[in-house]
Design an enzyme around this catalytic site. Structure first.
Site, PDB file in Angstrom:
ATOM      1  N   HIS A  96       0.768  -1.351  -0.042  1.00 52.93           N
ATOM      2  CA  HIS A  96       0.119   0.055   0.003  1.00 52.93           C
ATOM      3  C   HIS A  96       0.592   1.254   0.114  1.00 52.93           C
ATOM      4  O   HIS A  96       0.749   2.184   0.875  1.00 52.93           O
ATOM      5  CB  HIS A  96      -1.097  -0.080   1.003  1.00 52.93           C
ATOM      6  CG  HIS A  96      -0.674  -0.368   2.620  1.00 52.93           C
ATOM      7  ND1 HIS A  96       0.540   0.399   3.373  1.00 52.93           N
ATOM      8  CD2 HIS A  96      -1.176  -1.293   3.492  1.00 52.93           C
ATOM      9  CE1 HIS A  96       0.506  -0.037   4.506  1.00 52.93           C
ATOM     10  NE2 HIS A  96      -0.309  -1.233   4.442  1.00 52.93           N
ATOM     11  N   HIS A 100      -5.391  -9.350  14.202  1.00 49.30           N
ATOM     12  CA  HIS A 100      -5.585  -8.157  13.221  1.00 49.30           C
ATOM     13  C   HIS A 100      -6.385  -8.774  12.089  1.00 49.30           C
ATOM     14  O   HIS A 100      -6.292  -9.665  11.281  1.00 49.30           O
ATOM     15  CB  HIS A 100      -4.255  -7.579  13.119  1.00 49.30           C
ATOM     16  CG  HIS A 100      -4.110  -6.369  12.235  1.00 49.30           C
ATOM     17  ND1 HIS A 100      -5.179  -5.779  12.168  1.00 49.30           N
ATOM     18  CD2 HIS A 100      -3.296  -5.882  11.453  1.00 49.30           C
ATOM     19  CE1 HIS A 100      -4.698  -4.334  11.378  1.00 49.30           C
ATOM     20  NE2 HIS A 100      -3.816  -4.604  10.905  1.00 49.30           N
ATOM     21  N   GLU A 139      -6.674  -6.651   9.130  1.00 49.72           N
ATOM     22  CA  GLU A 139      -6.165  -6.355   8.041  1.00 49.72           C
ATOM     23  C   GLU A 139      -6.045  -7.639   7.093  1.00 49.72           C
ATOM     24  O   GLU A 139      -5.712  -8.632   7.476  1.00 49.72           O
ATOM     25  CB  GLU A 139      -4.866  -5.506   8.096  1.00 49.72           C
ATOM     26  CG  GLU A 139      -4.403  -4.552   6.724  1.00 49.72           C
ATOM     27  CD  GLU A 139      -3.382  -3.619   7.118  1.00 49.72           C
ATOM     28  OE1 GLU A 139      -3.111  -2.979   6.352  1.00 49.72           O
ATOM     29  OE2 GLU A 139      -2.720  -3.730   8.185  1.00 49.72           O
ATOM     30  N   ASP A 165      -3.881  -8.531   4.605  1.00 55.99           N
ATOM     31  CA  ASP A 165      -2.648  -9.157   4.727  1.00 55.99           C
ATOM     32  C   ASP A 165      -2.455 -10.396   5.710  1.00 55.99           C
ATOM     33  O   ASP A 165      -1.774 -11.345   5.503  1.00 55.99           O
ATOM     34  CB  ASP A 165      -1.496  -8.489   4.487  1.00 55.99           C
ATOM     35  CG  ASP A 165      -1.379  -7.557   5.824  1.00 55.99           C
ATOM     36  OD1 ASP A 165      -2.421  -6.805   5.974  1.00 55.99           O
ATOM     37  OD2 ASP A 165      -0.101  -7.238   6.253  1.00 55.99           O
ATOM     38  N   HIS A 172      -1.293  -1.185  14.637  1.00 61.80           N
ATOM     39  CA  HIS A 172      -1.740   0.071  14.241  1.00 61.80           C
ATOM     40  C   HIS A 172      -3.388   0.075  13.687  1.00 61.80           C
ATOM     41  O   HIS A 172      -3.751   1.456  12.976  1.00 61.80           O
ATOM     42  CB  HIS A 172      -0.979   0.366  12.821  1.00 61.80           C
ATOM     43  CG  HIS A 172      -0.981  -0.459  11.634  1.00 61.80           C
ATOM     44  ND1 HIS A 172      -1.254  -0.142  10.451  1.00 61.80           N
ATOM     45  CD2 HIS A 172      -1.114  -1.934  11.883  1.00 61.80           C
ATOM     46  CE1 HIS A 172      -1.304  -0.848   9.623  1.00 61.80           C
ATOM     47  NE2 HIS A 172      -1.171  -2.054  10.466  1.00 61.80           N
ATOM     48  N   ASP A 217       1.818  -7.026  13.900  1.00 59.08           N
ATOM     49  CA  ASP A 217       2.346  -5.887  13.057  1.00 59.08           C
ATOM     50  C   ASP A 217       3.554  -5.359  13.726  1.00 59.08           C
ATOM     51  O   ASP A 217       4.497  -4.641  13.204  1.00 59.08           O
ATOM     52  CB  ASP A 217       1.146  -4.923  12.489  1.00 59.08           C
ATOM     53  CG  ASP A 217       0.640  -5.218  11.249  1.00 59.08           C
ATOM     54  OD1 ASP A 217       1.345  -6.390  10.593  1.00 59.08           O
ATOM     55  OD2 ASP A 217      -0.260  -4.878  10.779  1.00 59.08           O
ATOM     56  N   TYR A 267      10.261  -0.471   8.356  1.00 57.21           N
ATOM     57  CA  TYR A 267       8.960  -0.835   8.650  1.00 57.21           C
ATOM     58  C   TYR A 267       8.315   0.015   9.759  1.00 57.21           C
ATOM     59  O   TYR A 267       7.067   0.753   9.497  1.00 57.21           O
ATOM     60  CB  TYR A 267       9.073  -2.300   9.180  1.00 57.21           C
ATOM     61  CG  TYR A 267       7.722  -2.946   9.255  1.00 57.21           C
ATOM     62  CD1 TYR A 267       6.927  -3.876   8.494  1.00 57.21           C
ATOM     63  CD2 TYR A 267       6.815  -2.712  10.601  1.00 57.21           C
ATOM     64  CE1 TYR A 267       5.758  -4.358   8.714  1.00 57.21           C
ATOM     65  CE2 TYR A 267       5.825  -3.327  10.912  1.00 57.21           C
ATOM     66  CZ  TYR A 267       5.123  -4.152   9.838  1.00 57.21           C
ATOM     67  OH  TYR A 267       3.914  -4.603  10.061  1.00 57.21           O
ATOM     68  N   HIS A 294       5.125 -10.200  10.024  1.00 54.43           N
ATOM     69  CA  HIS A 294       5.895  -9.992   8.862  1.00 54.43           C
ATOM     70  C   HIS A 294       7.325 -10.245   9.185  1.00 54.43           C
ATOM     71  O   HIS A 294       7.778 -10.020  10.159  1.00 54.43           O
ATOM     72  CB  HIS A 294       5.484  -8.591   8.383  1.00 54.43           C
ATOM     73  CG  HIS A 294       4.152  -8.445   7.963  1.00 54.43           C
ATOM     74  ND1 HIS A 294       3.667  -9.215   6.762  1.00 54.43           N
ATOM     75  CD2 HIS A 294       3.303  -7.513   8.310  1.00 54.43           C
ATOM     76  CE1 HIS A 294       2.442  -8.699   6.537  1.00 54.43           C
ATOM     77  NE2 HIS A 294       2.054  -7.827   7.515  1.00 54.43           N
TER      78      HIS A 294
END
Length: 410
Positions: free
Chosen positions: A28, A82, A84, A86, A152, A171, A198, A231
């Protein structure tokens, strides 16, 4: 898939079952030249537990990794740290196989999953909403949940495996890094630089939340033998290093450095930029020069995290700043860097506009504009070059002063 990677046991009975995205180059808007990973973790105990899933396009790979360890239908618990996509978009495919599994998430997590996957069958999922301090026994192990809102997203949380002292941090503490190994200490040169990039591009706006999180961890008395993010690679060799680094970044620790970021049409602005750099160098301070069309913006933001002073340059085009400068300012504003001083420079032909426009944006972003913008008409001549060099010297002095002021005492 590599046999070693297929069944990677990161601790007794705990397996990495995620996916490596070797070709990821953009996340993104954040440049990821080293690729990325989507980490999911399977725990074999009396209650078989999966922590997070992967991006939808890698769901079959995750399921195949799980299948080599246990039948996915036997999964009892799925922890969604989370929502999100991904992390969660592989969840519908997993839940098609683990139909009786209970999904553990925060209140906001449940709402988000229902919003995303209303058509993916989530109305049939068994949800259990958790909050900080809640625990889940899975047999010989106990898991504790830690809400981390706005680290986040509002739904974010982490999961702590108490007996193994492993933090599944989602994250936080991650990196965008594709590698055939799963541990940070096995990466040549380590992964701290990737972690800094990151943090700067994803978590920098939430520095105050990072500090509160560290206070909460201290209050809970947690100890870590391993930090396993969603990640990148896992921190197992002195994992407190990455927590200490996050605190330094959150506390806005800086070094004497000046960033000079610009774009140019017919090289006039570039000549000015290079002369400012020479002035900074003459002032005894490190300077970094970034042409906006020749460097990744995400790498510039990482440098900005360490730098107290920035100079931004643009030619005037159609009465305003160059389009790349406008784009970078928009990207940077969203990350909300704090305690930064700035100066603007640029060139123009028959009419200006770029310098004023940049200053207005920087003021709205709460940058301290330290002096009026420096402009050259058509091209910089001797007086302009002298002014640029003198500006660079002043910026070096300011960087030395601010780094001394902002750096926490040791």
């Amino acid at each position: 898939m590599d046999q070693k990677d297929e069944n990677l046991e990161i601790a007794k009975g705990i397996y990495w079952v995620g996916a490596v995205d070797w070709n990821l180059r953009d996340f993104h808007g954040y440049a990821t030249p080293r690729g990325g990973t989507y980490n999911a973790y399977l725990i074999i105990d009396e209650k078989i537990t999966l922590i997070d899933t992967v991006k939808a396009e890698f769901a079959s790979e995750m399921i195949e990794r799980i299948r080599r360890i246990v039948n996915p239908s036997k999964i009892d618990y799925v922890i969604s740290n989370h929502v999100e996509m991904d992390h969660s978009s592989g969840l519908p495919a997993l839940m098609e196989l683990a139909k009786d599994a209970t999904v553990f998430c925060t209140k906001h997590g449940k709402a988000g999953l229902n919003e995303y996957y209303e058509s993916g069958g989530c109305s049939n999922w068994n949800f259990e909403v958790v909050k900080t301090g809640d625990e889940l026994n899975i047999g010989s192990r106990n898991m504790m949940f830690i809400e981390t809102p706005m680290l986040h997203w509002p739904d974010s949380m982490q999961t702590y495996l108490k007996e193994d002292k492993i933090l599944f941090s989602n994250d936080a503490f991650g990196q965008h890094l594709a590698t055939s190994t799963r541990f940070e200490d096995e990466v040549e040169g380590g992964a701290m630089e990737d972690a800094a990039i990151y943090y700067a591009n994803i978590l920098m706006p939430f520095g105050s939340k990072v500090i509160k999180y560290a206070e909460k961890v201290t209050e809970l008395g947690l100890e870590f033998d391993m930090i396993a993010p969603s990640h990148g690679v896992i921190w197992r060799e002195d994992p407190s290093r990455i927590i200490d680094a996050y605190l330094k970044w959150a506390q806005k620790e800086v070094v004497p450095k000046v960033l000079i970021i610009y774009d140019t049409m017919w090289n006039s602005t570039e000549i000015m930029a290079k002369e400012i750099l020479e002035g900074v160098r003459e002032g005894g301070v490190e300077a970094r020069l970034f042409h906006l069309r020749k460097n990744d913006w995400s790498m510039m933001v990482k440098e900005l995290m360490y730098s107290p002073v920035i100079a931004i340059g643009s030619p005037t085009m159609h009465g305003t700043m160059f389009y790349t400068v406008s784009g970078f300012l928009t990207y940077m504003r969203g990350l909300r860097p704090k305690d930064k001083s700035a100066v603007v420079f640029g060139s123009y032909g028959w009419g200006g506009g770029a310098v004023k426009g940049i200053e207005e944006i920087l003021e709205k972003a709460r940058f301290d504009i330290v002096e009026p913008g420096l402009q050259a008409k058509y091209r910089p001549y001797e007086d302009d070059l002298r002014a640029c060099r003198e500006l660079g010297i002043r910026l070096a002095e300011l960087a030395l002063k601010k780094s001394s002021y902002l750096r926490p005492a040791r």
